[in-house]
Design a protein around this motif. Structure first.
Motif, PDB file in Angstrom:
ATOM      1  N   VAL A 148      -1.411   5.752  -0.591  1.00 45.88           N
ATOM      2  CA  VAL A 148      -1.418   6.715   0.509  1.00 45.88           C
ATOM      3  C   VAL A 148      -0.156   7.561   0.408  1.00 45.88           C
ATOM      4  CG1 VAL A 148      -2.809   5.258   2.041  1.00 45.88           C
ATOM      5  CG2 VAL A 148      -0.318   5.101   2.112  1.00 45.88           C
ATOM      6  N   PRO A 149      -0.180   8.762   0.936  1.00 43.63           N
ATOM      7  CA  PRO A 149       1.019   9.605   0.906  1.00 43.63           C
ATOM      8  C   PRO A 149       2.169   9.000   1.707  1.00 43.63           C
ATOM      9  CG  PRO A 149      -0.931  10.907   1.457  1.00 43.63           C
ATOM     10  CD  PRO A 149      -1.334   9.465   1.504  1.00 43.63           C
ATOM     11  N   VAL A 150       3.373   9.332   1.308  1.00 45.62           N
ATOM     12  CA  VAL A 150       4.571   8.887   2.024  1.00 45.62           C
ATOM     13  C   VAL A 150       4.444   9.293   3.489  1.00 45.62           C
ATOM     14  CG1 VAL A 150       7.066   9.195   2.216  1.00 45.62           C
ATOM     15  CG2 VAL A 150       6.003   9.058  -0.037  1.00 45.62           C
ATOM     16  N   GLY A 151       4.800   8.388   4.364  1.00 44.52           N
ATOM     17  CA  GLY A 151       4.756   8.674   5.794  1.00 44.52           C
ATOM     18  C   GLY A 151       3.435   8.353   6.467  1.00 44.52           C
ATOM     19  N   ARG A 166       1.091  16.328   0.169  1.00 39.69           N
ATOM     20  CA  ARG A 166      -0.172  15.616   0.301  1.00 39.69           C
ATOM     21  C   ARG A 166      -0.206  14.814   1.594  1.00 39.69           C
ATOM     22  NH1 ARG A 166      -0.957  10.537  -2.840  1.00 39.69           N
ATOM     23  NH2 ARG A 166      -2.895   9.763  -2.035  1.00 39.69           N
ATOM     24  N   GLY A 167      -1.347  14.855   2.247  1.00 42.44           N
ATOM     25  CA  GLY A 167      -1.580  14.067   3.446  1.00 42.44           C
ATOM     26  C   GLY A 167      -3.012  13.560   3.426  1.00 42.44           C
ATOM     27  N   LEU A 168      -3.402  12.876   4.470  1.00 43.14           N
ATOM     28  CA  LEU A 168      -4.776  12.409   4.605  1.00 43.14           C
ATOM     29  C   LEU A 168      -5.386  13.041   5.842  1.00 43.14           C
ATOM     30  CD1 LEU A 168      -4.396   8.604   3.778  1.00 43.14           C
ATOM     31  CD2 LEU A 168      -5.177  10.446   2.268  1.00 43.14           C
ATOM     32  N   ALA A 192     -10.079  10.991   2.403  1.00 43.89           N
ATOM     33  CA  ALA A 192     -10.101  12.440   2.191  1.00 43.89           C
ATOM     34  C   ALA A 192      -8.681  13.003   2.246  1.00 43.89           C
ATOM     35  CB  ALA A 192     -10.976  13.106   3.245  1.00 43.89           C
ATOM     36  N   PRO A 193      -8.244  13.647   1.167  1.00 41.16           N
ATOM     37  CA  PRO A 193      -6.891  14.224   1.168  1.00 41.16           C
ATOM     38  C   PRO A 193      -6.865  15.590   1.838  1.00 41.16           C
ATOM     39  CG  PRO A 193      -7.927  14.614  -0.939  1.00 41.16           C
ATOM     40  CD  PRO A 193      -8.910  13.814  -0.108  1.00 41.16           C
ATOM     41  N   ARG A 194      -5.687  16.024   2.176  1.00 44.29           N
ATOM     42  CA  ARG A 194      -5.495  17.384   2.660  1.00 44.29           C
ATOM     43  C   ARG A 194      -4.041  17.763   2.389  1.00 44.29           C
ATOM     44  NH1 ARG A 194      -4.607  17.963   9.012  1.00 44.29           N
ATOM     45  NH2 ARG A 194      -2.983  16.408   9.238  1.00 44.29           N
ATOM     46  N   ALA A 195      -3.785  19.033   2.338  1.00 44.64           N
ATOM     47  CA  ALA A 195      -2.418  19.531   2.176  1.00 44.64           C
ATOM     48  C   ALA A 195      -1.859  19.837   3.557  1.00 44.64           C
ATOM     49  CB  ALA A 195      -2.408  20.783   1.308  1.00 44.64           C
ATOM     50  N   VAL A 196      -0.620  19.440   3.783  1.00 43.12           N
ATOM     51  CA  VAL A 196       0.048  19.698   5.053  1.00 43.12           C
ATOM     52  C   VAL A 196       1.419  20.304   4.763  1.00 43.12           C
ATOM     53  CG1 VAL A 196      -1.158  17.887   6.327  1.00 43.12           C
ATOM     54  CG2 VAL A 196       0.962  17.350   5.165  1.00 43.12           C
ATOM     55  N   ARG A 197       1.949  21.011   5.730  1.00 42.45           N
ATOM     56  CA  ARG A 197       3.281  21.610   5.580  1.00 42.45           C
ATOM     57  C   ARG A 197       4.355  20.576   5.896  1.00 42.45           C
ATOM     58  NH1 ARG A 197       3.233  26.164   2.738  1.00 42.45           N
ATOM     59  NH2 ARG A 197       1.469  27.434   3.348  1.00 42.45           N
ATOM     60  N   ALA A 198       5.310  20.480   5.007  1.00 44.22           N
ATOM     61  CA  ALA A 198       6.470  19.621   5.243  1.00 44.22           C
ATOM     62  C   ALA A 198       7.456  20.371   6.136  1.00 44.22           C
ATOM     63  CB  ALA A 198       7.120  19.263   3.909  1.00 44.22           C
ATOM     64  N   ALA A 199       8.498  19.707   6.555  1.00 45.17           N
ATOM     65  CA  ALA A 199       9.503  20.324   7.429  1.00 45.17           C
ATOM     66  C   ALA A 199      10.131  21.558   6.787  1.00 45.17           C
ATOM     67  CB  ALA A 199      10.581  19.307   7.783  1.00 45.17           C
ATOM     68  N   ASP A 200      10.242  21.560   5.460  1.00 46.15           N
ATOM     69  CA  ASP A 200      10.853  22.705   4.765  1.00 46.15           C
ATOM     70  C   ASP A 200       9.853  23.820   4.462  1.00 46.15           C
ATOM     71  OD1 ASP A 200       9.345  21.688   2.686  1.00 46.15           O
ATOM     72  OD2 ASP A 200      11.052  21.362   1.338  1.00 46.15           O
ATOM     73  N   GLY A 201       8.602  23.655   4.883  1.00 47.73           N
ATOM     74  CA  GLY A 201       7.588  24.680   4.673  1.00 47.73           C
ATOM     75  C   GLY A 201       6.758  24.497   3.417  1.00 47.73           C
ATOM     76  N   SER A 202       7.152  23.588   2.533  1.00 42.17           N
ATOM     77  CA  SER A 202       6.378  23.366   1.308  1.00 42.17           C
ATOM     78  C   SER A 202       5.140  22.533   1.615  1.00 42.17           C
ATOM     79  CB  SER A 202       7.244  22.656   0.260  1.00 42.17           C
ATOM     80  OG  SER A 202       7.588  21.362   0.712  1.00 42.17           O
ATOM     81  N   LEU A 203       4.162  22.625   0.717  1.00 43.34           N
ATOM     82  CA  LEU A 203       2.945  21.836   0.881  1.00 43.34           C
ATOM     83  C   LEU A 203       3.163  20.438   0.321  1.00 43.34           C
ATOM     84  CD1 LEU A 203       0.164  24.386  -0.096  1.00 43.34           C
ATOM     85  CD2 LEU A 203       0.691  23.494   2.174  1.00 43.34           C
ATOM     86  N   VAL A 212       0.845  -1.208   0.000  1.00 43.61           N
ATOM     87  CA  VAL A 212       0.000   0.000   0.000  1.00 43.61           C
ATOM     88  C   VAL A 212       0.876   1.253   0.000  1.00 43.61           C
ATOM     89  CG1 VAL A 212      -1.626   1.355   1.393  1.00 43.61           C
ATOM     90  CG2 VAL A 212      -2.031  -1.089   1.020  1.00 43.61           C
ATOM     91  N   LEU A 213       1.909   1.277   0.820  1.00 41.29           N
ATOM     92  CA  LEU A 213       2.799   2.440   0.882  1.00 41.29           C
ATOM     93  C   LEU A 213       3.577   2.610  -0.421  1.00 41.29           C
ATOM     94  CD1 LEU A 213       4.050   2.021   4.535  1.00 41.29           C
ATOM     95  CD2 LEU A 213       2.693   3.934   3.653  1.00 41.29           C
ATOM     96  N   ALA A 214       4.150   1.521  -0.943  1.00 41.89           N
ATOM     97  CA  ALA A 214       4.964   1.600  -2.157  1.00 41.89           C
ATOM     98  C   ALA A 214       4.130   1.894  -3.400  1.00 41.89           C
ATOM     99  CB  ALA A 214       5.747   0.305  -2.353  1.00 41.89           C
ATOM    100  N   SER A 215       2.865   1.520  -3.378  1.00 42.56           N
ATOM    101  CA  SER A 215       1.998   1.721  -4.545  1.00 42.56           C
ATOM    102  C   SER A 215       1.587   3.171  -4.740  1.00 42.56           C
ATOM    103  CB  SER A 215       0.733   0.867  -4.400  1.00 42.56           C
ATOM    104  OG  SER A 215      -0.119   1.407  -3.398  1.00 42.56           O
TER     105      SER A 215
END
Length: 195
Positions: free
Chosen positions: A49-52, A116-118, A103-114, A43-46
């Motif tokens: 779902v978003p990484v992490g 994909r998350g759930l 349901a997807p959502r946008a989240v901030r990464a450690a570097d401040g960029s947007l 599921v993760l490799a496919s």
């Protein structure tokens, strides 16, 4: 069994061109989804779902659900390729596709960029719905359906989407089945040269 062989025999492959076809390929050359941990890895490799994404809820019920859907999708795709409608499989895939995807959502990464998350950890039915919808999209798109190919490798049951230039791809994977064919051809030529 040597550890290198164990790794190779359980290698997860994603070269079919569609997530639904990649799921059907998990039976060859042997069962690749043989545990909840292997299903989580798939599921993760496919990219379902978003990484992490944490998949703590994956259990044997998930494994059963993914294997059942895999069987229905394989039967449906094979039926379409062979001109034998698999209406029972179609009904099951349609039923699985009814569930809403995660349901997807946008989240901030450690570097401040947007990125994909759930909204919340996914449920099994949500992810199964994504795969079922992919199968339905594939089989109801005349151009995509016309690009479905059966691998020409010896005893390879994998079906893939041929998006190559000129639509002349012969194998599910050039590195796997294509390489086997090249080695066999070389051996045949070498045997003829010795004869």
């Amino acid at each position: 069994m040597a550890s290198g062989m164990a790794t190779a025999s359980y290698e997860l492959r994603f070269d079919s061109g569609r997530i639904c076809l990649d799921l059907t390929a998990t039976t060859h050359p042997e069962e690749r989804l043989d545990s909840a941990a292997r299903l989580s890895a798939w599921v993760l490799a496919s990219g379902l779902v978003p990484v992490g994404t944490v998949l703590a809820a994956v259990d044997d019920a998930w494994l059963l659900g993914f294997r059942e859907l895999r069987g229905h999708v394989a039967q449906l795709v094979r039926g379409e390729l062979d001109g034998r409608p698999a209406d029972g499989a179609l009904a099951r895939v349609n039923a699985v596709a009814l569930a809403a995807p995660p349901a997807p959502r946008a989240v901030r990464a450690a570097d401040g960029s947007l990125c994909r998350g759930l909204r919340m950890p996914p449920y099994c039915g949500e992810l199964l719905s994504v795969v079922a919808r992919d199968a339905l999209d594939l089989l109801t798109d005349p151009l995509a359906r016309a690009s479905l190919r059966q691998c020409e490798g010896d005893n390879c049951p994998i079906v893939y989407l041929d998006t190559s230039r000129g639509r002349r791809r012969r194998w599910c994977s050039s590195e796997v089945c294509g390489n086997r064919e090249r080695v066999a051809r070389h051996r045949r030529r070498a045997a003829l040269a010795r004869a």
